[in-house]
Design a protein around this motif. Sequence first.
Motif, PDB file in Angstrom:
ATOM      1  N   LYS A  19       0.809  -1.211   0.000  1.00 49.01           N
ATOM      2  CA  LYS A  19       0.000   0.000   0.000  1.00 49.01           C
ATOM      3  C   LYS A  19       0.851   1.274   0.000  1.00 49.01           C
ATOM      4  N   TYR A  20       2.111   1.178   0.429  1.00 50.11           N
ATOM      5  CA  TYR A  20       2.966   2.357   0.509  1.00 50.11           C
ATOM      6  C   TYR A  20       3.880   2.494  -0.694  1.00 50.11           C
ATOM      7  N   VAL A  21       3.715   1.668  -1.717  1.00 46.00           N
ATOM      8  CA  VAL A  21       4.498   1.843  -2.939  1.00 46.00           C
ATOM      9  C   VAL A  21       4.193   3.223  -3.532  1.00 46.00           C
ATOM     10  N   GLY A  22       5.246   3.968  -3.838  1.00 46.53           N
ATOM     11  CA  GLY A  22       5.096   5.320  -4.369  1.00 46.53           C
ATOM     12  C   GLY A  22       5.009   6.391  -3.299  1.00 46.53           C
ATOM     13  N   ARG A  23       5.033   5.979  -2.012  1.00 45.69           N
ATOM     14  CA  ARG A  23       4.933   6.953  -0.921  1.00 45.69           C
ATOM     15  C   ARG A  23       6.230   6.985  -0.120  1.00 45.69           C
ATOM     16  N   GLU A  24       6.344   8.006   0.676  1.00 43.44           N
ATOM     17  CA  GLU A  24       7.552   8.172   1.481  1.00 43.44           C
ATOM     18  C   GLU A  24       7.422   7.396   2.785  1.00 43.44           C
ATOM     19  N   VAL A  25       8.511   6.695   3.166  1.00 40.00           N
ATOM     20  CA  VAL A  25       8.554   5.959   4.423  1.00 40.00           C
ATOM     21  C   VAL A  25       9.819   6.367   5.168  1.00 40.00           C
ATOM     22  N   ASP A  37      27.444   1.216  17.748  1.00 42.93           N
ATOM     23  CA  ASP A  37      27.454   1.798  19.089  1.00 42.93           C
ATOM     24  C   ASP A  37      26.037   1.992  19.631  1.00 42.93           C
ATOM     25  N   LEU A  38      25.043   1.361  18.965  1.00 41.91           N
ATOM     26  CA  LEU A  38      23.634   1.360  19.370  1.00 41.91           C
ATOM     27  C   LEU A  38      22.934   2.697  19.149  1.00 41.91           C
ATOM     28  N   THR A  39      23.588   3.628  18.498  1.00 40.44           N
ATOM     29  CA  THR A  39      22.912   4.866  18.121  1.00 40.44           C
ATOM     30  C   THR A  39      22.065   4.616  16.881  1.00 40.44           C
ATOM     31  N   THR A  40      21.043   5.405  16.714  1.00 41.41           N
ATOM     32  CA  THR A  40      20.142   5.226  15.574  1.00 41.41           C
ATOM     33  C   THR A  40      20.094   6.485  14.739  1.00 41.41           C
ATOM     34  N   ARG A  41      19.770   6.295  13.485  1.00 42.38           N
ATOM     35  CA  ARG A  41      19.532   7.434  12.594  1.00 42.38           C
ATOM     36  C   ARG A  41      18.389   7.076  11.664  1.00 42.38           C
ATOM     37  N   SER A  42      17.650   8.088  11.267  1.00 44.47           N
ATOM     38  CA  SER A  42      16.492   7.900  10.396  1.00 44.47           C
ATOM     39  C   SER A  42      16.799   8.387   8.999  1.00 44.47           C
ATOM     40  N   VAL A  43      16.306   7.631   8.014  1.00 43.00           N
ATOM     41  CA  VAL A  43      16.491   7.983   6.610  1.00 43.00           C
ATOM     42  C   VAL A  43      15.110   8.044   5.964  1.00 43.00           C
ATOM     43  N   ARG A  44      14.831   9.144   5.270  1.00 45.06           N
ATOM     44  CA  ARG A  44      13.584   9.261   4.512  1.00 45.06           C
ATOM     45  C   ARG A  44      13.814   8.662   3.133  1.00 45.06           C
ATOM     46  N   ALA A  45      12.888   7.808   2.691  1.00 45.31           N
ATOM     47  CA  ALA A  45      13.026   7.134   1.397  1.00 45.31           C
ATOM     48  C   ALA A  45      11.657   6.985   0.754  1.00 45.31           C
ATOM     49  N   THR A  46      11.671   6.904  -0.568  1.00 49.32           N
ATOM     50  CA  THR A  46      10.454   6.627  -1.318  1.00 49.32           C
ATOM     51  C   THR A  46      10.453   5.153  -1.713  1.00 49.32           C
ATOM     52  N   LEU A  47       9.400   4.448  -1.344  1.00 50.32           N
ATOM     53  CA  LEU A  47       9.289   3.019  -1.671  1.00 50.32           C
ATOM     54  C   LEU A  47       8.836   2.895  -3.122  1.00 50.32           C
TER      55      LEU A  47
END
Length: 481
Positions: free
Chosen positions: A116-122, A130-140
């Motif tokens: 359902k999210y094909v073509g949308r941003e996730v 080191d257990l730190t996290t980062r977020s990446v915006r991507a288009t599926l």
Amino acid sequence: MRRPASVRTCLLAAAAACAAAPPLPAAEITEMPDSTATDRTAVSVTVYNVGLGLVRETRVLRDVPHGVAALRFMDVPSRINPRTVHLASLDDPGGLVVLEQNYEFDLISPQKLMEKYVGREVEIVEQAEDLTTRSVRATLLSVNGGPVYRIGDRIVLNQTGKVTLPDVPPDLVPRPTLVWTIRNERAREHRVEASYLTDGMTWSADYVAVIAEDDASLGLTGWVTIDNRSGATFRDATLKLVAGDVRRVSARGVPMEESVATDRMRKAAAPQFAEESFFEYHLYTLGRPTTVKDNQTKQISLLQAERVPVSKTLLIRGQPWWFRNQRGTLTRDQKAEVVLRFDNTKKVGLGVPLPKGTIRVYKKDRSGAEQFVGEDAIDHTPRDETIRLHVGDAFDVVASQTQTDYDALSPRMSESAYEVVIRNHKDEDVTVTVREPVGGDWTLIRASHEGRKRDAGTLEFEIPVPANGQATLTYRVRVRW
């Protein structure tokens, strides 16, 4: 005929006014609270032995608004047949009308959510060493064979990390749901009854017979086994079972049947079903509410009878093609079939319709422990009929059959002679039934033992055989075909 200019002017003005007027507003649809299994006040489940269930449930719909409303009717079986659904108000049948029905079964799952999210941003959340996290915006871009993303100006495959989504698409549902558009005459509470057919429910009968020490009587206990694979649980339901060959038609027009089997119940219990004739079938109603869970096999006692007279037959069978031409040796060391027979009559403690199922037979050994001695299937059996069970083959009683003479009297007539030698290795005398399916127009010319015509195509003998001895049957028949 041309209209006067004044009339044409008025018509044009009216048309312009209509074109300029706004369209009539569509009827607003009010969203009602979801109806779930907690709203049920009663439920009845009728199970057929062809893989079918009929469900009738009563629910309370509170605060149904006046006008057109949308109702989500949840907690229905995943194998429901939506074509069979019927909804009616018990309080105001004419005031509540179903305008439209939809069955939604596009269920929430990881794969469905990604599709359902094909073509949308996730958002993809990655975790470093080191257990730190980062977020990446991507288009599926695609999920065929695995997710494909566009991150910036790059196409990325096999991206690591957890995908997070902002919400659940409105056309996905957590479980199968009926969605009704209804029209209500006036705002009020309604008690409604919904009925529908569902696949995935079936039942069968299973019987336990315990033979007495002298093989002259048996105790019979009947159980029903209900198998629910419909995708829904029905709590405190009124349970009914229909026994009979109910015809069903599949999508291709092919009749369908289903059956299940189960193992023995160790202890007998009092019968709990009331039986009645129903159409051309029989209906069994459980005398108490019961919960039928999804993915559950439930067993409930059906009947119990003690000291039912039974007869045991040792049977040697022939074959119809033995009587048409020259054969010679027919069988060697043929084991005698063990056949039990009892009557389904009130006089012997039964006299009830017996649904089709499996009868498993037990007998106590010298230590008093019950041992399994065989089983056979029965069809739906009305009262006052005879039940025959082939439970196995005798170990110590064997026979050899030989054609000792053959004479072709004409192209369509022959005479043949036979010898049946029966050997009994038991320490007690036995009587063996020899049953020969002669067929055709036949006559018994002579025999060493008295023969009887069982039916138009069968000759039968009763042969006494002494303990640790043998007996020989000889006979000659003339057959015309």
